[in-house]
Design a protein around this motif. Structure first.
Motif, short mmCIF file in Angstrom:
data_model
loop_
_atom_site.label_atom_id
_atom_site.label_comp_id
_atom_site.label_asym_id
_atom_site.label_seq_id
_atom_site.Cartn_x
_atom_site.Cartn_y
_atom_site.Cartn_z
N ALA A 22 -0.20 -19.23 -73.26
CA ALA A 22 1.26 -19.16 -73.22
C ALA A 22 1.87 -19.83 -74.45
CB ALA A 22 1.78 -19.83 -71.94
N THR A 23 1.25 -20.88 -74.94
CA THR A 23 1.74 -21.54 -76.15
C THR A 23 1.78 -20.57 -77.32
OG1 THR A 23 0.91 -23.70 -75.43
CG2 THR A 23 1.29 -23.41 -77.80
N GLY A 24 0.71 -19.80 -77.49
CA GLY A 24 0.67 -18.83 -78.57
C GLY A 24 1.68 -17.71 -78.38
N VAL A 25 1.84 -17.24 -77.16
CA VAL A 25 2.76 -16.14 -76.90
C VAL A 25 4.21 -16.58 -77.13
CG1 VAL A 25 3.68 -14.60 -75.12
CG2 VAL A 25 1.21 -14.96 -75.30
N LEU A 65 6.30 -26.62 -73.67
CA LEU A 65 7.03 -27.57 -74.52
C LEU A 65 6.54 -28.99 -74.31
CD1 LEU A 65 10.83 -26.61 -74.52
CD2 LEU A 65 9.24 -26.55 -76.44
N GLU A 66 6.44 -29.39 -73.06
CA GLU A 66 6.00 -30.76 -72.78
C GLU A 66 4.59 -30.99 -73.30
OE1 GLU A 66 5.38 -33.88 -69.04
OE2 GLU A 66 6.44 -31.98 -68.72
N ASN A 67 3.73 -30.01 -73.16
CA ASN A 67 2.34 -30.16 -73.59
C ASN A 67 2.21 -30.30 -75.10
OD1 ASN A 67 -0.54 -30.09 -72.76
ND2 ASN A 67 -0.59 -28.24 -73.99
N VAL A 68 2.97 -29.51 -75.87
CA VAL A 68 2.85 -29.60 -77.34
C VAL A 68 3.44 -30.91 -77.86
CG1 VAL A 68 2.73 -27.12 -77.72
CG2 VAL A 68 4.96 -28.25 -77.75
N TYR A 69 4.49 -31.39 -77.25
CA TYR A 69 5.03 -32.69 -77.66
C TYR A 69 4.08 -33.81 -77.27
CZ TYR A 69 9.69 -31.47 -79.35
OH TYR A 69 10.74 -31.01 -80.10
N TYR A 121 16.37 -25.93 -73.16
CA TYR A 121 15.26 -26.14 -72.24
C TYR A 121 14.69 -27.55 -72.32
CZ TYR A 121 15.67 -21.12 -71.79
OH TYR A 121 16.18 -19.86 -71.56
N ILE A 122 14.63 -28.10 -73.53
CA ILE A 122 14.04 -29.43 -73.66
C ILE A 122 14.86 -30.48 -72.92
CG2 ILE A 122 15.23 -30.16 -75.78
CD1 ILE A 122 12.55 -31.27 -76.73
N ARG A 123 16.14 -30.20 -72.74
CA ARG A 123 17.01 -31.13 -72.01
C ARG A 123 16.63 -31.24 -70.55
NH1 ARG A 123 21.67 -32.30 -75.05
NH2 ARG A 123 21.88 -30.96 -76.90
N GLN A 124 15.84 -30.29 -70.08
CA GLN A 124 15.41 -30.32 -68.69
C GLN A 124 14.13 -31.14 -68.50
OE1 GLN A 124 15.41 -26.35 -66.81
NE2 GLN A 124 16.55 -25.59 -68.59
#
Length: 211
Positions: A22-25, A65-69, A121-124
């Motif tokens: 999903a990260t790549g997509v 998002l959470e995983n890549v950060y 989205y990151i605000r969530q």
């Protein structure tokens, strides 16, 4: 190994594979362009399975998002800054950030996509604010030691330094195609990597020691 533990192990492995694909997509197509059908196809699973693990497209994107950060934050915590002189610690942190960003261009593309959506989205993801605190804490520790020893200026804070390092390192990935075309220099080429890595260390250390 019990059947329950086998199921738990398989669930962890399946979830990790879904996150990776999903990260790549999402990095390639953006949030709007990404399709759950494509993620299911690449993982040889079903949309139903993805919904089971993540709940839906938006929840999957938030997990990505959470995983890549978390990846860069975890990398920063491997530093042992108390074992080096403050200037050397600062240089090591800057160079580690440079290496991580070049090795994880999907992270940079996802950050760019999230900024296109104005951080909707990151605000969530409240956990990311807490996750960023140790990164600033590491810099605070380095700066405090450098000031106590009389080497570092006192009119900049940890967020200032983090901004400088991140700006340089993100540019290497986010602008490599346009910059490469305009100036005929491949920022990702092995021949330039050592030079560009040392540049950010030189800049940050010189800035902190210039009074």
């Amino acid at each position: 190994m019990t059947e329950r533990r086998i199921r738990q192990r398989d669930a962890v492995r399946t979830r990790a594979e879904l996150l990776e694909v999903a990260t790549g997509v999402f990095a390639d197509a953006g949030y709007s362009g990404a399709r759950i059908d494509e993620i299911a196809r690449r993982t040889r699973t079903t949309k139903r399975m993805i919904y089971y693990y993540f709940g839906g497209k938006e929840q999957l994107y938030l997990a990505v998002l959470e995983n890549v950060y978390r990846g860069i934050r975890d990398k920063e915590q491997t530093l042992h800054v108390d074992e080096l002189a403050p200037a050397d610690s600062l240089r090591q942190l800057a160079e580690l950030t440079y290496d991580h960003h070049l090795a994880n261009d999907e992270f940079i593309r996802l950050v760019a996509i999230e900024n296109i959506h104005r951080g909707r989205y990151i605000r969530q993801i409240e956990a990311l604010r807490d996750l960023s605190k140790p990164a600033v804490g590491v810099l605070d520790m380095i700066l405090s030691r450098g000031r106590a020893e009389g080497h570092f200026r006192s009119d900049v804070d940890a967020v200032d330094v983090h901004l400088l390092i991140s700006s340089y390192c993100v540019f290497q990935v986010a602008n490599k195609y346009t910059f490469g075309y305009l100036f005929d220099r491949d920022l990702g080429a092995d021949a330039h990597r050592d030079h560009l890595r040392s540049m950010i260390g030189d800049v940050v250390v010189a800035w902190l020691t210039d009074r």
